[in-house]
Write a protein that holds these residues in place. Structure first.
Motif, short mmCIF file in Angstrom:
data_model
loop_
_atom_site.label_atom_id
_atom_site.label_comp_id
_atom_site.label_asym_id
_atom_site.label_seq_id
_atom_site.Cartn_x
_atom_site.Cartn_y
_atom_site.Cartn_z
N GLY A 35 0.84 -1.19 0.00
CA GLY A 35 0.00 0.00 0.00
C GLY A 35 0.87 1.24 0.00
O GLY A 35 2.09 1.18 0.21
N ARG A 36 0.25 2.37 -0.24
CA ARG A 36 0.98 3.62 -0.27
C ARG A 36 1.46 4.00 1.13
O ARG A 36 0.98 3.46 2.14
CB ARG A 36 0.08 4.74 -0.81
N ALA A 39 -0.82 4.24 4.42
CA ALA A 39 -1.99 3.36 4.26
C ALA A 39 -2.35 2.61 5.53
O ALA A 39 -3.44 2.06 5.64
CB ALA A 39 -1.75 2.37 3.13
N LYS A 41 0.02 0.30 7.03
CA LYS A 41 0.75 -0.97 7.08
C LYS A 41 1.59 -1.11 8.35
O LYS A 41 1.50 -2.13 9.04
CB LYS A 41 1.66 -1.11 5.85
N GLY A 218 -3.64 -5.83 0.39
CA GLY A 218 -3.45 -4.44 -0.03
C GLY A 218 -4.26 -3.51 0.85
O GLY A 218 -5.45 -3.76 1.10
N ALA A 220 -5.43 0.61 1.76
CA ALA A 220 -5.58 1.99 1.29
C ALA A 220 -6.46 2.72 2.30
O ALA A 220 -7.53 2.22 2.68
CB ALA A 220 -6.22 2.04 -0.09
N GLY A 221 -5.99 3.87 2.76
CA GLY A 221 -6.77 4.64 3.72
C GLY A 221 -7.09 3.91 5.00
O GLY A 221 -8.14 4.14 5.62
N SER A 239 -4.64 -0.55 -9.00
CA SER A 239 -5.21 0.79 -9.04
C SER A 239 -6.04 1.07 -7.80
O SER A 239 -6.02 2.19 -7.26
CB SER A 239 -6.08 0.93 -10.29
N GLU A 240 -6.74 0.07 -7.30
CA GLU A 240 -7.55 0.26 -6.09
C GLU A 240 -6.67 0.49 -4.86
O GLU A 240 -7.02 1.25 -3.97
CB GLU A 240 -8.47 -0.94 -5.87
N ILE A 241 -5.51 -0.17 -4.84
CA ILE A 241 -4.60 -0.04 -3.70
C ILE A 241 -3.86 1.29 -3.75
O ILE A 241 -3.75 2.00 -2.75
CB ILE A 241 -3.60 -1.21 -3.68
N TYR A 242 -3.32 1.62 -4.92
CA TYR A 242 -2.43 2.77 -5.04
C TYR A 242 -3.08 4.01 -5.64
O TYR A 242 -2.50 5.11 -5.58
CB TYR A 242 -1.20 2.40 -5.87
N GLY A 243 -4.26 3.85 -6.27
CA GLY A 243 -4.89 4.97 -6.92
C GLY A 243 -4.21 5.30 -8.24
O GLY A 243 -3.41 4.52 -8.77
#
Length: 284
Positions: A35-36, A39, A41, A218, A220-221, A239-243
């Motif tokens: 994840g970014r 996120a 982690k 993964g 995100a947020g 794309s859903e994980i990192y945008g």
């Protein structure tokens, strides 16, 4: 034993770093968390080890309610759930052997620990752990004189000395070059396969997660937005994980690549055997 997170949340004031995460992990899996930055982690791993307290929710390992542990019970969990950090967390002025044997502190009496007295068996076990990681020749060097890749292998050897039931690794290769990154990930996978220890590792490179982990989570947020196998981590999931970037394009995975001339074959269905030959040939 099954490890389970039930609606685990961590708040920092008004900010929710981890938001109602529920995950079940059977014994012996190697799991990559991606994840970014921001996120959630690292916060998630630190809650598993109880270095940070969950604001709500439950953490369980078999019949053990990890999130309720205090005192000796909590110390025992932090012994059984070894943690490897991005910045190694060694004592630079102490020699490598002593740093590795510090992994035995929660197995020993207070007086023995205070006097820094270790048994012959503990010393032999420390040398064996260093040999397994291919750095036994550094045993008497001060830890602060080693390269980053060597220090991370010392940290893994120290974790092995804890005889853990679970191993957490928080961005273990983030500061390493591709060759040392491969050596460290080979070591973690070897521990997972040989000892059957559950390994959960935060990773910032997708190729590494695909190559070494049989399961990828993964985030995100603060939420889990993907939980599946490497083959299921397709462009839509990424794309859903990192945008997307500001132009709406997906991320370029080559930007996160750690590949070297002889990349590890990705994990497909089930586990693949992985020896430690690369460690012996890449001793530094």
């Amino acid at each position: 034993m099954k490890f389970e997170l039930r609606n685990v949340t961590r708040r920092f004031g008004d900010h929710i770093a981890v938001n109602a995460v529920s995950v079940e992990i059977p014994q012996g899996q190697m799991v990559g968390v991606i994840g970014r930055s921001g996120a959630g982690k690292s916060t998630l791993l630190r809650m598993i080890n109880r270095l940070q307290e969950p604001s709500s929710g439950s953490i369980r390992f078999g019949d053990l309610e990890v999130s309720a542990l205090k005192g000796a019970g909590l110390r025992n969990w932090q012994r059984d759930c070894a943690m490897i950090f991005q910045q190694f967390n060694l004592v630079p002025r102490l020699d490598v052997m002593t740093n590795v044997m510090l992994g035995r502190l929660n197995h020993r009496s207070t007086i023995m620990s205070l006097l820094n007295i270790f048994s012959d068996d503990e010393r032999m076990a420390a040398i064996a752990a260093l040999e397994r990681l291919g750095i036994e020749q550094t045993a008497m060097q001060r830890a602060g004189t080693l390269s980053g890749g060597q220090q991370q292998r010392v940290a893994i050897a120290r974790a092995l000395m804890q005889a853990p039931k679970m191993l957490l690794a928080d961005e273990p290769i983030a500061s390493l070059d591709p060759l040392n990154a491969k050596i460290v990930m080979d070591a973690l996978r070897d521990i997972n396969e040989r000892e059957g220890i559950t390994v959960i590792t935060n990773l910032h490179t997708l190729d590494t997660a695909r190559a070494y982990c049989e399961r990828i989570i993964g985030m995100a947020g603060g939420r889990v937005v993907f939980d599946g196998t490497p083959s299921q981590l397709n462009a839509q999931a990424v794309s859903e994980i990192y945008g997307s970037d500001r132009d709406g394009a997906g991320i370029d995975e080559t930007m996160t690549s750690t590949s070297i001339n002889n990349p590890v074959a990705p994990v497909a269905a089930g586990k693949q055997s992985a020896g430690m030959g690369s460690l012996a040939s890449a001793r530094a």
